[in-house]
Design a protein around this motif. Structure first.
Motif, PDB file in Angstrom:
ATOM      1  N   ARG A   1      -0.415  -2.195  11.086  1.00 48.41           N
ATOM      2  CA  ARG A   1      -0.180  -3.551  11.592  1.00 48.41           C
ATOM      3  C   ARG A   1       1.241  -3.728  12.103  1.00 48.41           C
ATOM      4  NH1 ARG A   1      -3.100  -8.157   7.796  1.00 48.41           N
ATOM      5  NH2 ARG A   1      -5.254  -7.501   8.162  1.00 48.41           N
ATOM      6  N   ALA A   2       2.204  -3.086  11.439  1.00 45.15           N
ATOM      7  CA  ALA A   2       3.595  -3.233  11.861  1.00 45.15           C
ATOM      8  C   ALA A   2       3.834  -2.655  13.255  1.00 45.15           C
ATOM      9  CB  ALA A   2       4.524  -2.557  10.855  1.00 45.15           C
ATOM     10  N   ALA A   3       2.936  -1.771  13.693  1.00 49.33           N
ATOM     11  CA  ALA A   3       3.040  -1.194  15.039  1.00 49.33           C
ATOM     12  C   ALA A   3       2.259  -2.001  16.061  1.00 49.33           C
ATOM     13  CB  ALA A   3       2.537   0.252  15.026  1.00 49.33           C
ATOM     14  N   SER A   4       1.558  -3.047  15.597  1.00 54.59           N
ATOM     15  CA  SER A   4       0.750  -3.881  16.478  1.00 54.59           C
ATOM     16  C   SER A   4       1.579  -5.033  17.010  1.00 54.59           C
ATOM     17  CB  SER A   4      -0.462  -4.428  15.717  1.00 54.59           C
ATOM     18  OG  SER A   4      -1.038  -5.522  16.398  1.00 54.59           O
TER      19      SER A   4
ATOM     20  N   THR B   1       0.823  -1.208   0.000  1.00 53.40           N
ATOM     21  CA  THR B   1       0.000   0.000   0.000  1.00 53.40           C
ATOM     22  C   THR B   1       0.856   1.256   0.000  1.00 53.40           C
ATOM     23  OG1 THR B   1      -0.112   0.117   2.422  1.00 53.40           O
ATOM     24  CG2 THR B   1      -1.818  -1.186   1.293  1.00 53.40           C
ATOM     25  N   GLY B   2       2.141   1.094   0.332  1.00 53.00           N
ATOM     26  CA  GLY B   2       3.049   2.239   0.395  1.00 53.00           C
ATOM     27  C   GLY B   2       3.075   2.934   1.740  1.00 53.00           C
ATOM     28  N   LYS B   3       2.308   2.422   2.692  1.00 61.07           N
ATOM     29  CA  LYS B   3       2.197   3.121   3.984  1.00 61.07           C
ATOM     30  C   LYS B   3       3.492   3.104   4.795  1.00 61.07           C
ATOM     31  CE  LYS B   3      -1.051   0.409   5.628  1.00 61.07           C
ATOM     32  NZ  LYS B   3      -2.062  -0.171   6.555  1.00 61.07           N
ATOM     33  N   TYR B   4       4.413   2.177   4.454  1.00 57.79           N
ATOM     34  CA  TYR B   4       5.645   2.066   5.243  1.00 57.79           C
ATOM     35  C   TYR B   4       6.860   2.672   4.532  1.00 57.79           C
ATOM     36  CZ  TYR B   4       2.803  -1.359   7.759  1.00 57.79           C
ATOM     37  OH  TYR B   4       1.804  -1.981   8.465  1.00 57.79           O
ATOM     38  N   ARG B   5       6.652   3.416   3.475  1.00 52.22           N
ATOM     39  CA  ARG B   5       7.784   3.954   2.708  1.00 52.22           C
ATOM     40  C   ARG B   5       8.640   4.902   3.532  1.00 52.22           C
ATOM     41  NH1 ARG B   5       6.038   6.431  -2.874  1.00 52.22           N
ATOM     42  NH2 ARG B   5       8.206   6.005  -3.477  1.00 52.22           N
ATOM     43  N   PHE B   6       8.018   5.629   4.421  1.00 51.18           N
ATOM     44  CA  PHE B   6       8.761   6.657   5.156  1.00 51.18           C
ATOM     45  C   PHE B   6       8.659   6.470   6.669  1.00 51.18           C
ATOM     46  CE2 PHE B   6       7.045   8.520   1.201  1.00 51.18           C
ATOM     47  CZ  PHE B   6       8.238   8.648   0.510  1.00 51.18           C
TER      48      PHE B   6
ATOM     49  N   VAL C   1       8.046  -1.733  -3.919  1.00 50.36           N
ATOM     50  CA  VAL C   1       7.012  -0.770  -3.507  1.00 50.36           C
ATOM     51  C   VAL C   1       7.182   0.541  -4.260  1.00 50.36           C
ATOM     52  CG1 VAL C   1       6.114   0.606  -1.587  1.00 50.36           C
ATOM     53  CG2 VAL C   1       6.684  -1.809  -1.234  1.00 50.36           C
ATOM     54  N   ASP C   2       8.423   0.987  -4.422  1.00 45.51           N
ATOM     55  CA  ASP C   2       8.664   2.221  -5.177  1.00 45.51           C
ATOM     56  C   ASP C   2       8.160   2.084  -6.611  1.00 45.51           C
ATOM     57  OD1 ASP C   2       9.803   3.454  -3.005  1.00 45.51           O
ATOM     58  OD2 ASP C   2      11.881   3.100  -3.626  1.00 45.51           O
TER      59      ASP C   2
END
Length: 323
Positions: A227-230, A215-220, A249-250
């Protein structure tokens, strides 16, 4: 939503499936209702759960929504058995005794008479495979399940199970296999997908968005509500937060920008339209996230974009695949 046959069976399902792994834990019943409503309104029919999701709470939530949001006969219900976490640890038990006990428990939680697609959640070498498969036969002949499948099987395990079930009249044929498949995980292309095609099995990819990374949510960084913070999913997502995944992802994000789409639409359309795929299983924590995925029904990637994504994400191949 377009309907596809599940492998070589007569069963038709929507070409996107609704995954419910987070229901009853990270997704409450109100959000689950909104998700199911949005999915059905978009023409979706295939809903996938498992006895081991949230220690059965995923099935309980889904069962309470049946008849309220949608009629039972309008859905294709899929569930799985053989994996549990009620002890706090992952336990695999695919013995006939446990599988059939879990099937009966799933029927009670879902409050239905039969499961449309009942799947063995994973392989285990600790149980003779003939014993595991005999549970599938009994589930069908007793009317508890209408079709059966496997999940997370390697190619040789898939081929052995499907061939064994075809070898004798009266055995329940394997209709499908559920495996992880995305632009970040294309390992199944080496042998699992060719085996499924040869044996006429439908393929149901789980985590088609690379566990959310595509989804690109972890690019930055890692968003606090991701979820990665869960604590439940930190390691689950973390394996794809590496340099190779970042390149892919890019590329997805560049393609999305050029097409005027969201990255998840590009990534999901790619896997949905791969040869042999029946329906990617899309899970979401919120209804807003799910609605973002449902827009993919109107998306068809240009061939040149598909080829570019194929190239940047190509899995390593060697002997015997390229001989």
């Amino acid at each position: 939503m377009e309907q596809r046959h599940l492998g070589r069976t007569g069963l038709k399902v929507s070409r996107l499936a609704l995954g419910t792994m987070t229901w009853g834990r990270d997704t409450d019943e109100h959000e689950a209702r909104d998700q199911l409503t949005a999915f059905v309104e978009a023409g979706g029919t295939l809903v996938d759960t498992a006895a081991g999701y949230a220690d059965g709470d995923s099935e309980r939530v889904l069962g309470r929504l049946l008849g309220k949001v949608v009629r039972r006969d309008e859905l294709v219900l899929a569930t799985k058995a053989g994996v549990s976490r009620h002890t706090g640890q992952r336990v695999v038990d695919v013995s006939r005794r446990t599988l059939l006990a879990e099937l009966d428990a799933s029927l009670r939680r879902l409050d239905v008479d039969a499961i449309d697609l009942w799947q063995v959640h994973t392989w285990s070498a600790t149980v003779p495979f003939e014993e595991t498969l005999s549970a599938l036969d009994f589930a069908v002949t007793s009317g508890r399940a209408r079709y059966v499948g496997v999940s997370n099987y390697t190619s040789w395990q898939t081929a052995m199970a499907a061939t064994h079930q075809r070898a004798w009249p009266g055995r329940a044929p394997v209709a499908s296999t559920q495996v992880e498949y995305s632009l970040l995980q294309r390992g199944v292309e080496r042998e699992v997908l060719p085996a499924a095609e040869m044996l006429g099995l439908g393929v149901l990819p789980w985590s088609p968005l690379g566990r959310g990374v595509l989804t690109g949510k972890y690019r930055f960084g890692t968003p606090a509500d991701s979820r990665a913070a869960s604590p439940h999913f930190e390691r689950f997502v973390g394996i794809y937060l590496d340099k190779r995944s970042q390149r892919i992802v890019d590329a997805v994000c560049r393609a999305a920008d050029g097409l005027g789409l969201a990255p998840l639409e590009v990534a999901l359309a790619w896997v949905r339209d791969r040869p042999g795929v029946t329906a990617p299983v899309v899970g979401a924590r919120t209804s807003a996230q799910l609605r973002g995925s449902l827009t993919v029904e109107d998306v068809e990637l240009p061939p040149e974009i598909t080829l570019a994504l194929d190239d940047v994400s190509a899995p390593p191949l060697g002997h015997p695949e390229q001989d």
